[in-house]
Structure formats: C-alpha cells, structure tokens
Design a protein around this motif. Structure first.
Motif, PDB file in Angstrom:
ATOM      1  N   GLU A 219      46.840  30.140  39.355  1.00 23.01           N
ATOM      2  CA  GLU A 219      45.204  29.908  40.402  1.00 23.01           C
ATOM      3  C   GLU A 219      44.364  28.791  39.231  1.00 23.01           C
ATOM      4  O   GLU A 219      45.085  28.189  37.967  1.00 23.01           O
TER       5      GLU A 219
ATOM      6  N   LEU B 231      41.481  26.228  39.632  1.00 19.88           N
ATOM      7  CA  LEU B 231      39.655  25.843  40.179  1.00 19.88           C
ATOM      8  C   LEU B 231      38.777  24.686  39.153  1.00 19.88           C
ATOM      9  O   LEU B 231      38.738  24.484  37.779  1.00 19.88           O
TER      10      LEU B 231
ATOM     11  N   SER C 299      46.475  34.633  37.219  1.00 22.59           N
ATOM     12  CA  SER C 299      45.237  35.365  38.477  1.00 22.59           C
ATOM     13  C   SER C 299      45.521  37.018  38.055  1.00 22.59           C
ATOM     14  O   SER C 299      46.288  37.790  37.664  1.00 22.59           O
TER      15      SER C 299
ATOM     16  N   CYS D 182      44.390  41.188  39.786  1.00 20.78           N
ATOM     17  CA  CYS D 182      43.983  41.623  40.364  1.00 20.78           C
ATOM     18  C   CYS D 182      43.189  42.186  40.012  1.00 20.78           C
ATOM     19  O   CYS D 182      43.996  43.633  39.265  1.00 20.78           O
TER      20      CYS D 182
ATOM     21  N   TRP E 127      29.060  32.757  38.928  1.00 19.69           N
ATOM     22  CA  TRP E 127      29.663  34.390  39.214  1.00 19.69           C
ATOM     23  C   TRP E 127      29.128  35.582  39.571  1.00 19.69           C
ATOM     24  O   TRP E 127      28.682  36.260  39.353  1.00 19.69           O
TER      25      TRP E 127
ATOM     26  N   GLU F 288      31.650  38.532  44.170  1.00 25.46           N
ATOM     27  CA  GLU F 288      32.575  37.460  44.900  1.00 25.46           C
ATOM     28  C   GLU F 288      33.371  37.436  43.227  1.00 25.46           C
ATOM     29  O   GLU F 288      33.694  36.523  43.917  1.00 25.46           O
ATOM     30  N   LYS F 289      33.054  37.550  42.627  1.00 22.95           N
ATOM     31  CA  LYS F 289      33.465  36.821  41.144  1.00 22.95           C
ATOM     32  C   LYS F 289      34.738  36.504  41.181  1.00 22.95           C
ATOM     33  O   LYS F 289      35.285  37.134  41.284  1.00 22.95           O
ATOM     34  N   TRP F 290      35.200  35.686  40.257  1.00 25.39           N
ATOM     35  CA  TRP F 290      36.911  35.371  39.754  1.00 25.39           C
ATOM     36  C   TRP F 290      37.200  35.696  39.002  1.00 25.39           C
ATOM     37  O   TRP F 290      37.492  35.729  38.117  1.00 25.39           O
TER      38      TRP F 290
ATOM     39  N   HIS G 179      40.287  36.323  36.475  1.00 28.96           N
ATOM     40  CA  HIS G 179      41.015  35.360  36.277  1.00 28.96           C
ATOM     41  C   HIS G 179      40.938  35.503  34.371  1.00 28.96           C
ATOM     42  O   HIS G 179      40.177  36.284  33.661  1.00 28.96           O
TER      43      HIS G 179
END
Length: 441
Positions: free
Chosen positions: A80, A82, A93, A95, A121, A127-129, A131
C-alpha cells in the motif's frame, strides 16, 4: 521540540522476513535512507503528554487497556502507499484481527484523555490504517514509483521453487549482485514478491523519543524489566507462551478415532534457518527447541497404530541429527514420500494414493510432479508458507492441499479432517489459507 511517545507492536515471527524484503525494496528503488529499521504496527501516536509527569499514568493506562487480551493476531499481505504532509509512505498491508482492532480503539479512547496525538488516525480509530511501514518520508512521486514497480505484472506470476523455500535473504543477495553488475532495472525488480504471512503481537512497546520506555508482555500480562526486554531468553519464553496459547505446541494427546490416517510435510528437523525463512514460532538460536516441539506435536497427534504419510523433507543441514534417530522418535506406521532434501533418506516412495469419502488423493512432495491427467486432489508440501496465495492449505479450484508444517499448525492433520473440510466447503470460497490458526482471514 516536545518529547514524543509512540505505542506500537513490533513484529514477532515475521520480523526477519519483513526486514529482508524491506531491505531488498529499498535497495532496488534507491530508498535506503527512508527505510523503516524497526518494523511495527502502530497502536497509538506519535503523541505528547499534556503533563510530562504523567508517564506512569501512560503505562498504567496501556496495561489496563491490554487487560487479558493475550496475543493479537494479524495478517501481512500486499503493498500500500499513502502520501501525507511529511512525504510518501510505502507499506505492507495489514489485515487486523478483531482483537487488534479492539485493542487499538480501547487505547485511543483511554490515551486521548491526557495526550495530544500527532496522528490523525487516533482521532478516528474505527477507520485506522493498519500497516507495517517499508519506507516513509519519501520525496514526491517516489511512493508511486515503488508501488508501480512492485505491482507490475511480473510480480503476479506464480512462483515454482525447485529446491525448497525461496527466501527473502537470497532475494536480497541476488538483487545486490544484479545492481552491482549494472544490469537494467527491469531485470531485477520482478524478483521481489509480496509476502502473505500471519503474525501476532506478543508485546506492546512504548517509545520515548525513539528509545524504549517500556515493553508490556501481552501473554505474561506484565511490564518487563529493562534486562528482560533485551534478553533473548525472555523472548524465547514469550514465544513459548504464544505457541501454547495458539495451539502450535500441544501438551497432551489428541483424542481421535482408531487407526487414523495423518499427513504432514516439511518438518526440516535440525534446520535453524527454516525458523527465519518460514517465520516459525521459535527463536533461531535454539533449533533443539523446534525439534522437541515438532516431535512432541507429532506424537500427541499420532498414536502408534496410526498410519502417517510424510510428504518430504524430514531433516536438513549439517547440524541435523541422523535420519534414523528422528525416525525412531516418531509414532505411527510411516510412509515417507521423498522430498527434494531427502537424498539420503532410505525406504522412500515417489508418491502414494489414498481414497476417502469418495475422493481420490495423490500424495507428492512437489505439486509440480503430479500428472496433468490426475483429476483428484493433489496433497503436497515443498512450498511451505512462502506463497500462500498460490499454495494455500486448500485450493478448492485447483484441487490442491498444502500440508507443509507451517500451513497446518505444526502437527499432522488427519485425512478425515481434510475430507470434512472439503465436504463442508462454503459456496464461493476458493481458498482456505491456513489450518488451526487463531486468526484466518
């Protein structure tokens, strides 16, 4: 500049794989100066304290928030990017499991009462990313360049290693040689393949200005002393507690029907480097502990009268014990299917066949050796957990079953259980990646 703090989970089993892959990416794309040296999942922060005297409150709040949650599983996979106010970020990424999501939200709510977060965040933890950073603070356009290269079509081609697991360490060395030879980038960028691995947070690390302020052991439910934080023996104890809680280290015989049939591949007894290569839940400095657990798991799962089909690679390396010693320690009536590292193993067969529940099974070490005309299920090892996208535990579309030790939780799986899973396959499910794992996406 104000004192800053960060609450994170550093990688456990996958740390070596991730660092090697990150190093290879940074070298390939000229981003070494931006590479993250300590792979981690951020839980909260960076932040400052409203009152510098609240350090003890910080530690007490983290301990209360962690409660009795235990290890927090998650899955690493894919890439990913950003672009933010401090430059670009390229990351693995993540999960998260429900446990990791809950822990993050709990800490965000509790710590926001007396901290000033510098991370947007933290204001919206739902909604936290999630990673694991590969490189950050990248200059304009760099993150897009890296992700574009990593996701090019060459990276999606299936891997078919011919001689055991392809390791990131080998990839990094190959990349280094290619770069020093001055060959064009298009020849070496395709060597870096995305990982897909499970891990679990075992400790919460609190940083103060990039120095470790404290480390909380989620399984022991206590803050560690400074000596324990840096003591390999202490880490070994944390890993052992994790294995037992996750079911990767059995402590008593497993009750099952009489005269069962069991399957497993790729024990690699005596092979210290396999711990790092395949992210096994052991420390690489103590291969004897790995051997002890794998043998005990086998014998707790398999009764002396049971049949076992071992699909290759029993032992490996000059420090491994003789094959006869390992064989003598294992329960069951064992058929050994030869693996690519079993050149000296005696009394092996190239393949075997079984029938169960109206299904036909061909047992081989390397699935590439299965005849194209065989229409049943191919049960294999060889690929370990190095390519779970292509070789998961069960691929219902390709009718392949990977019984490598890492994939099935480090103890033999019964043919009866495999047949049950096939029989109960949910409509629309194409792959089951792992068996017996505390969290499986």
């Amino acid at each position: 500049m104000d004192d800053t703090y960060l609450v994170e989970i550093r990688l456990a089993r996958t740390r070596w794989r991730v660092k090697e892959t990150s190093r290879a990416i940074a070298r390939t794309y000229g981003a070494e100066r931006y590479r993250e040296r300590h792979p981690h999942v951020t839980l909260y922060g960076p932040f400052t304290l409203e009152d510098p005297a609240q350090v003890q409150s910080l530690l007490d709040t983290i301990r209360a928030g962690a409660g009795t949650i235990g290890a927090v599983p998650f899955m690493l996979g894919g890439w990913e990017r950003l672009d933010g106010m401090h430059g670009g970020v390229v990351a693995f990424s993540v999960c998260p499991s429900p446990a990791l999501v809950r822990l993050t939200a709990t800490l965000a709510r509790a710590l926001s009462c007396f901290t000033v977060s510098l991370n947007a965040w933290d204001l919206r933890p739902d909604e936290k990313w999630f990673h694991v950073t590969i490189a950050n603070r990248l200059p304009p356009g760099k993150s897009e360049e890296i992700i574009s290269g990593l996701t090019s079509p060459e990276h999606d081609a299936p891997s078919h290693p011919a001689a055991g697991p392809v390791t990131p360490g080998l990839v990094a060395r190959l990349l280094s040689l290619v770069q020093r030879a001055g060959l064009p980038g298009r020849h070496h960028k395709a060597l870096i393949r995305p990982i897909l691995l499970d891990d679990a947070g075992l400790r919460i690390t609190v940083l103060h200005n990039e120095e470790i302020l404290g480390e909380y052991d989620l399984l022991r439910q206590q803050w560690l002393t400074r000596e324990e934080i840096h003591n390999p023996r202490s880490w070994q104890q944390s890993m052992a507690l994790y294995r037992r809680s996750a079911g990767f280290e059995l402590s008593a015989p497993v009750v099952h029907g009489q005269d069962g049939i069991f399957l497993i591949a790729d024990l690699h007894l005596g092979h210290a480097n396999i711990i790092r290569y395949c992210s096994r839940p052991f420390v690489s400095s103590d291969v004897a502990e790995m051997d002890r657990v794998l043998i005990a798991n086998w014998n707790y799962q398999v009764a002396p009268a049971d049949r076992v089909f071992f699909l290759g690679d029993l032992r490996y390396g000059r420090d491994a014990r003789p094959e006869a010693e390992y064989r003598a320690l294992l329960n069951g009536n064992i058929t050994f299917v030869a693996g690519n590292h079993d050149g000296t193993l005696r009394n092996t067969v190239p393949s075997a066949r079984l029938s169960c529940d109206g299904q036909e099974f061909l047992l081989v070490h390397d699935p590439a050796d299965a005849p194209a005309t065989f229409s049943g299920w191919v049960v294999h090892g060889h690929h370990h957990n190095n390519d779970l996208r292509v070789f998961p535990f069960i691929d219902f579309t390709q009718k392949r079953i990977n019984v490598g030790a890492e994939v099935i939780g480090y103890s033999p799986v019964s043919l009866e259980e495999i047949c049950r899973i096939i029989r109960e396959q949910k409509p629309g499910s194409e792959k089951t990646r792992l068996l017996r794992y505390p969290y499986e996406q």
